[in-house]
Design a protein around this motif. Structure first.
Motif, mmCIF file in Angstrom:
data_model
loop_
_atom_site.group_PDB
_atom_site.id
_atom_site.type_symbol
_atom_site.label_atom_id
_atom_site.label_comp_id
_atom_site.label_asym_id
_atom_site.label_seq_id
_atom_site.Cartn_x
_atom_site.Cartn_y
_atom_site.Cartn_z
ATOM 1 N N ALA A 214 0.857 -1.178 0.000
ATOM 2 C CA ALA A 214 0.000 0.000 0.000
ATOM 3 C C ALA A 214 0.895 1.230 0.000
ATOM 4 O O ALA A 214 1.795 1.350 0.834
ATOM 5 N N ARG A 245 -4.286 6.426 -2.592
ATOM 6 C CA ARG A 245 -3.627 5.228 -2.066
ATOM 7 C C ARG A 245 -3.681 4.140 -3.124
ATOM 8 O O ARG A 245 -4.734 3.853 -3.685
ATOM 9 N N ARG A 247 -3.075 0.139 -3.761
ATOM 10 C CA ARG A 247 -2.940 -1.157 -3.096
ATOM 11 C C ARG A 247 -2.851 -2.242 -4.151
ATOM 12 O O ARG A 247 -3.641 -2.275 -5.090
#
Length: 348
Positions: A214, A245, A247
């Motif tokens: 992440a 973000r 991920r």
């Protein structure tokens, strides 16, 4: 650097009497950088911005500036006497006889000499244990905040600053240097920046050998790309903007793109909660909350049966699994069983 030239603004009426150790360390780094051979107007501007962060930053810089003036008057005899004072019986009394400014000046002189002889470090490693957090100021002025169970290697060269996150989580507040990009390698990817702030977390997945990654951008801009020789984890490099973000999961199948790649915009206060010694949960399962809490305590919590399906919201202190387990038991009508090496949450 003259303190009047580098001042971040007018003095505030009240200033802290004590300066945190990490802030003092950063101030020492700024002093040595500004008196080195690569001082630039941009560096001076960044130093002023650093001072503007708080009164503690300004005070630390002022004290280090004053101390730097004492360095030229110190001799090896001063250093030897200070060292001997710490080694001989009654050294605490003897050490106090040496003015604090002279002691700090000696320290700054040693830091400056080390930086002059070895401007870039190679192969330095930093670790944190379970529940431990640590702040490291790298030689370029980059501030590295490490979360629990983290291991990082630093390898700086003339053309590139490279950091490898072997495990764990960290926040990078990168010192600007357009001529030397700052590259963080983790889980088969590279995060490339010149001056910015971002967080990176690696964690194992259910499949042995795989890793989840992440990357959260706090400010500035970074580029995330697949590392050379690691397969095509990302089809194309991703340019991130603040608040995003990324991920993704790393697969052992090197020729296959990463699975479950996702870009979202999390609550930044939740992402940064660990820096305050907290965990913030927003309607997550009890099992997810327990997994997060177990990162910070050597006595893990296990959840039996369907108890893990309960939902959890709120802010809790990390590093105290016993209190968390008792609170969850009271909230959800569960029972805590203490097995010595673990705490078990079960239905009555």
């Amino acid at each position: 650097m003259d303190r009047r030239q580098a001042s971040a603004g007018a003095a505030v009426p009240e200033r802290p009497a004590l300066v945190p150790k990490d802030v003092a360390a950063e101030a020492a780094v700024w002093i040595t950088r500004l008196h080195g051979g690569h001082r630039t107007p941009q560096m001076e501007q960044e130093c002023r911005a650093w001072q503007a962060r708080s009164a503690a930053h300004r005070l630390a810089f002022e004290r280090c500036t004053d101390t730097w003036q004492d360095v030229a008057s110190l001799t090896l005899a001063d250093y030897a006497s200070a060292t001997a004072a710490r080694e001989l019986p009654g050294s605490r009394r003897a050490a106090r006889s040496l003015p604090w400014r002279s002691s700090l000046a000696i320290a700054l002189a040693l830091v400056a000499s080390v930086m002059a002889l070895r401007p870039w470090s190679a192969g330095d490693a930093y670790d944190t244990g379970v529940g431990e957090q640590r702040v490291v100021v790298l030689q370029d002025g980059t501030r590295l905040s490490m979360n629990t169970s983290t291991r990082i290697r630093v390898d700086f060269a003339e053309s590139q600053r490279t950091v490898k996150v072997e495990r764990g989580e960290a926040m990078f507040e990168v010192a600007k240097d357009a001529s030397r990009p700052f590259v963080v390698r983790a889980a088969g990817t590279e995060v490339v920046a010149t001056g910015t702030a971002f967080m990176l977390q690696t964690s194992p997945t259910a499949k042995p050998g795989d890793q989840a990654l992440a990357v959260t951008l706090v400010e500035g801009q970074v580029v995330v790309r697949s590392a050379a020789g690691e397969g095509r984890l990302l089809e194309t490099p991703l340019v991130m903007v603040p608040g995003q973000r990324l991920r993704l999961s790393r697969s052992d199948e090197a020729q296959r793109p990463a699975t479950a790649t996702r870009v979202d915009r999390p609550l930044m206060d939740q992402v940064l909660a660990w820096r305050r010694g907290e965990a913030r949960f927003d309607n997550v399962s009890l099992l997810e909350a327990v997994d997060e809490m177990n990162r910070y305590d050597r006595v893990p919590i296990v959840v039996s049966g369907t108890a893990g399906e309960r939902r959890v919201s709120g802010v809790v202190k990390t590093g105290d699994n016993a209190s968390f387990a008792e609170a969850m038991a009271s909230l959800h009508g569960l029972v805590v069983r203490n097995h010595g090496d673990r705490l078990e949450l079960v239905q009555p």
